[in-house]
Structure formats: structure tokens, C-alpha cells
Motif scaffolding. Structure first.
Motif, mmCIF file in Angstrom:
data_model
loop_
_atom_site.group_PDB
_atom_site.id
_atom_site.type_symbol
_atom_site.label_atom_id
_atom_site.label_comp_id
_atom_site.label_asym_id
_atom_site.label_seq_id
_atom_site.Cartn_x
_atom_site.Cartn_y
_atom_site.Cartn_z
ATOM 1 N N LEU A 1 -2.798 5.047 -2.590
ATOM 2 C CA LEU A 1 -3.546 6.106 -1.906
ATOM 3 C C LEU A 1 -3.009 7.444 -2.399
ATOM 4 O O LEU A 1 -1.941 7.882 -1.972
ATOM 5 N N ARG A 2 -3.735 8.072 -3.302
ATOM 6 C CA ARG A 2 -3.288 9.348 -3.859
ATOM 7 C C ARG A 2 -3.752 10.485 -2.953
ATOM 8 O O ARG A 2 -4.839 11.036 -3.101
ATOM 9 N N ASN A 3 -2.881 10.839 -2.032
ATOM 10 C CA ASN A 3 -3.211 11.831 -1.015
ATOM 11 C C ASN A 3 -3.161 13.246 -1.566
ATOM 12 O O ASN A 3 -2.187 13.634 -2.226
ATOM 13 N N GLY A 4 -4.198 14.029 -1.254
ATOM 14 C CA GLY A 4 -4.167 15.446 -1.539
ATOM 15 C C GLY A 4 -3.213 16.169 -0.601
ATOM 16 O O GLY A 4 -2.713 15.604 0.383
ATOM 17 N N LEU A 5 -2.948 17.420 -0.897
ATOM 18 C CA LEU A 5 -2.069 18.203 -0.023
ATOM 19 C C LEU A 5 -2.769 18.467 1.306
ATOM 20 O O LEU A 5 -3.970 18.718 1.373
ATOM 21 N N TYR A 6 -1.980 18.439 2.357
ATOM 22 C CA TYR A 6 -2.523 18.549 3.704
ATOM 23 C C TYR A 6 -3.073 19.950 3.998
ATOM 24 O O TYR A 6 -2.478 20.967 3.589
ATOM 25 N N ALA A 7 -4.139 19.985 4.785
ATOM 26 C CA ALA A 7 -4.590 21.262 5.342
ATOM 27 C C ALA A 7 -3.496 21.872 6.206
ATOM 28 O O ALA A 7 -3.318 23.097 6.240
ATOM 29 N N GLU A 8 -2.742 21.031 6.886
ATOM 30 C CA GLU A 8 -1.647 21.516 7.723
ATOM 31 C C GLU A 8 -0.560 22.184 6.881
ATOM 32 O O GLU A 8 0.079 23.147 7.336
ATOM 33 N N ILE B 1 0.877 -1.169 0.000
ATOM 34 C CA ILE B 1 0.000 0.000 0.000
ATOM 35 C C ILE B 1 0.914 1.218 0.000
ATOM 36 O O ILE B 1 1.766 1.361 0.889
ATOM 37 N N TYR B 2 0.741 2.075 -0.967
ATOM 38 C CA TYR B 2 1.669 3.192 -1.146
ATOM 39 C C TYR B 2 0.937 4.522 -1.012
ATOM 40 O O TYR B 2 -0.104 4.745 -1.631
ATOM 41 N N THR B 3 1.496 5.429 -0.209
ATOM 42 C CA THR B 3 0.920 6.767 -0.057
ATOM 43 C C THR B 3 1.519 7.680 -1.116
ATOM 44 O O THR B 3 2.651 8.125 -0.999
ATOM 45 N N SER B 4 0.735 7.966 -2.138
ATOM 46 C CA SER B 4 1.185 8.721 -3.295
ATOM 47 C C SER B 4 0.642 10.149 -3.231
ATOM 48 O O SER B 4 0.309 10.666 -2.155
ATOM 49 N N LEU B 5 0.550 10.777 -4.391
ATOM 50 C CA LEU B 5 0.123 12.168 -4.527
ATOM 51 C C LEU B 5 -1.107 12.217 -5.417
ATOM 52 O O LEU B 5 -1.175 11.504 -6.425
ATOM 53 N N SER B 6 -2.048 13.075 -5.092
ATOM 54 C CA SER B 6 -3.300 13.164 -5.847
ATOM 55 C C SER B 6 -3.032 13.416 -7.334
ATOM 56 O O SER B 6 -2.030 14.022 -7.710
ATOM 57 N N GLY B 7 -3.967 12.955 -8.149
ATOM 58 C CA GLY B 7 -3.797 13.066 -9.593
ATOM 59 C C GLY B 7 -3.663 14.485 -10.077
ATOM 60 O O GLY B 7 -2.947 14.758 -11.056
ATOM 61 N N ASP B 8 -4.327 15.435 -9.415
ATOM 62 C CA ASP B 8 -4.223 16.824 -9.858
ATOM 63 C C ASP B 8 -2.894 17.453 -9.460
ATOM 64 O O ASP B 8 -2.619 18.609 -9.786
ATOM 65 N N GLY B 9 -2.045 16.683 -8.784
ATOM 66 C CA GLY B 9 -0.728 17.190 -8.392
ATOM 67 C C GLY B 9 0.351 16.976 -9.425
ATOM 68 O O GLY B 9 1.529 17.215 -9.135
#
Length: 287
Positions: free
Chosen positions: A134-141, A99-107
Motif C-alpha cells: 500500500l503506497r500511501n501518499g502524504l497525509y492531509a493531516e 501487507i505493508y504500508t509504504s510510501l507513494s511512488g512519487d515520494g
């Protein structure tokens, strides 16, 4: 056995909290880090250093599921080398699912996207591994940091009128834990995990004004000014285009694609945490 890498990082710590709460002290869970002495107590710890591939053989022994948290910012060749080492050793060790934590497609417009896309492609091409991305969006933080007001209460980040579909890091950790505990249910899936509402500099200023007891204004500066400030901050050379490129992508509308009822909500089983609440809470905690 489930091995989670990067457990001393911001996302990894939150993932581990979720897994510990759900799986307890089960021997199914092992944590991996370059700095075992800093790992949380109470769980088996293995040294995992992607810059020292010799550590990976013993670390991956007996592992069936690997939650590969992206191995940090760096030049593309550095990050790709790290991820290649992890995937090749996973294949040799008989790991079944990554399971890989990636970057959202719009990135894809971001300077750090290429290494993520390379890793996704390598996983898809693996002859032995099952995978979930898991294409993670940019963090609110991250947006909170990028749009931090100065000592006069003014946000000068060059975000223009752009907005970011920011997502709470805790929500991404919750999703990662959910997938890691039932990997077979998510095999071969690519999940786009972006926020449910896009927010920009003006909204951040309003949220900080409401929560912080002082007026915060938004008066965006220029990319050149931001580049100079990042360079002067002591950032490494490769980080300067990463930060300024992120500003530019937000300002020009490439990261504004919020998804109110998408993969994030489906995997959480509830609405996502509002980004502005995360930003305001973090600012309050920092005071």
C-alpha cells in the motif's frame, strides 16, 4: 489470524477502528504494539517490538496475515533493521501474507523513501510470503501541520507554488482494513494511494480562513528559515532533513500528481475525502 502492528500510532489506531467495526471481537484479529498497556481494550494484544526481535517469535505464532505498518521514522539503518526483523520472523513463523504500508511512488525524492523501497524489495524477494504493498501518499493531516499558521495568522511554510496530492489518513486506514480482511484478492498488488486533488499553501490558507473565523495569509518563507525552525524545535537530527526535504519536494512539484479515479477510489468504493476539508476540520478541532 490477522495481526496488525503499530496499533498505538495514528494510522494503526484508525485501521484498528475499521477492523473492529467490520470484524467485531473476532478471534481472527490480534493487535501488536511495543506498549501493550496502551493498546485498546477488548482485543487480544501481543508485544511486538521490532527493536527487540526476541519478542517477535511468540507474537507471530499462528498468524496467517500480517498488516505491517511501517515501523516509524528513524535513520535508514534503524528502520531497515526493524523491517528486516519483522519479515524474517514472518517467514520463520509461517505467516502467509504480509501487507505493508509504504510510501507513494512519487515520494522517491523524500529523505525517508529508501527504507520503504528496501522493504518492498525484500517482500518481493521472499521465497515464502505473499505480499501486498500500500503506497500511501502524504497525509492531509501532515500538510495541516507543515502549513500551520503562526500566531499572526500567517503560513510561512516554504511550499512556493507547489501542491501536494494529500490524502486523508482515515481513507488510508479504510483501504488497509479492506485489504487485510481479504488479502488473497490483493496478492502481488502495489496500490498507489494518493489524493484526488493537489492543494498548496494558498488553498490551505483559504480553507482555514473560511472555517476558522479569522483571515489566514500565505507568505512562504525559505528552506533555510524552515530548517532553522525545525532544528530549534527539539527535533532529532535525522528529522531536520526529512521535514525540509518534504517542503522542497512539494514546492518543486514532485508530489502534485493527484489521481482522481485511481486505486484509492477503487478500493474505497467512493470518492476520497477532500484534503482541504480534513485540514479545516482538524484545525477547528484543535481550537
Amino acid at each position: 489470524m490477522l495481526l496488525v502492528t503499530g496499533v498505538n500510532g495514528g494510522l494503526g489506531r484508525l485501521v484498528l477502528e475499521q477492523l473492529t467495526e467490520r470484524a467485531g471481537g473476532s478471534d481472527r484479529l490480534v493487535v501488536g504494539t511495543r506498549t501493550p498497556e496502551q493498546a485498546p481494550a477488548g482485543l487480544p494484544v501481543r508485544r511486538v517490538d521490532f527493536d527487540d526481535p526476541a519478542t517477535l517469535g511468540a507474537a507471530f505464532e499462528g498468524v496467517r496475515t500480517l498488516l505491517l505498518i511501517s515501523a516509524g521514522y528513524g535513520e535508514d539503518d534503524v528502520v531497515i533493521t526493524r523491517h528486516r526483523a519483522a519479515i524474517e520472523e514472518a517467514e520463520r513463523a509461517g505467516v502467509e501474507h504480509v501487507i505493508y504500508t509504504s510510501l507513494s511512488g512519487d515520494g522517491d525524492h523524500l529523505a525517508y523513501a529508501l527504507a520503504h523501497r528496501w522493504t518492498e524489495r525484500r517482500l518481493r524477494e521472499s521465497p515464502t510470503l505473499r505480499w501486498t504493498i500500500l503506497r500511501n501518499g502524504l497525509y492531509a493531516e501532515l500538510l495541516r501541520d507543515l502549513a500551520a499558521p503562526d500566531e499572526h495568522g500567517v503560513i510561512t511554510a516554504p511550499l512556493g507554488d507547489g501542491r501536494l496530492a494529500a490524502v486523508a489518513r482515515a481513507d488510508l486506514a479504510e483501504v488497509a482494513a479492506t485489504v487485510a480482511l481479504a488479502p488473497a484478492e490483493h496478492a502481488g498488488r502495489v496500490y498507489e494511494l494518493v489524493g484526488e486533488q493537489a492543494v498548496g499553501g494558498a488553498e490551505v490558507a483559504e480553507a482555514l480562513s473560511r472555517s476558522g473565523g479569522r483571515t489566514v495569509a500565505y507568505r512562504p518563507g525559505t528552506l533555510a528559515e524552515a530548517r532553522a525552525a525545525v532544528a530549534a524545535s527539539g527535533a532529532q537530527a535525522f528529522q531536520v532533513p526529512m521535514v525540509t526535504g518534504t517542503y522542497s519536494a512539494i514546492a518543486n512539484g514532485f508530489l502534485a500528481g493527484a489521481v482522481p479515479e485511481g486505486d484509492l477510489r477503487a478500493l474505497l468504493g467512493r470518492p476520497a475525502r477532500p484534503a482541504l476539508e480534513v485540514i479545516a476540520a482538524g484545525a477547528d478541532a484543535g481550537r
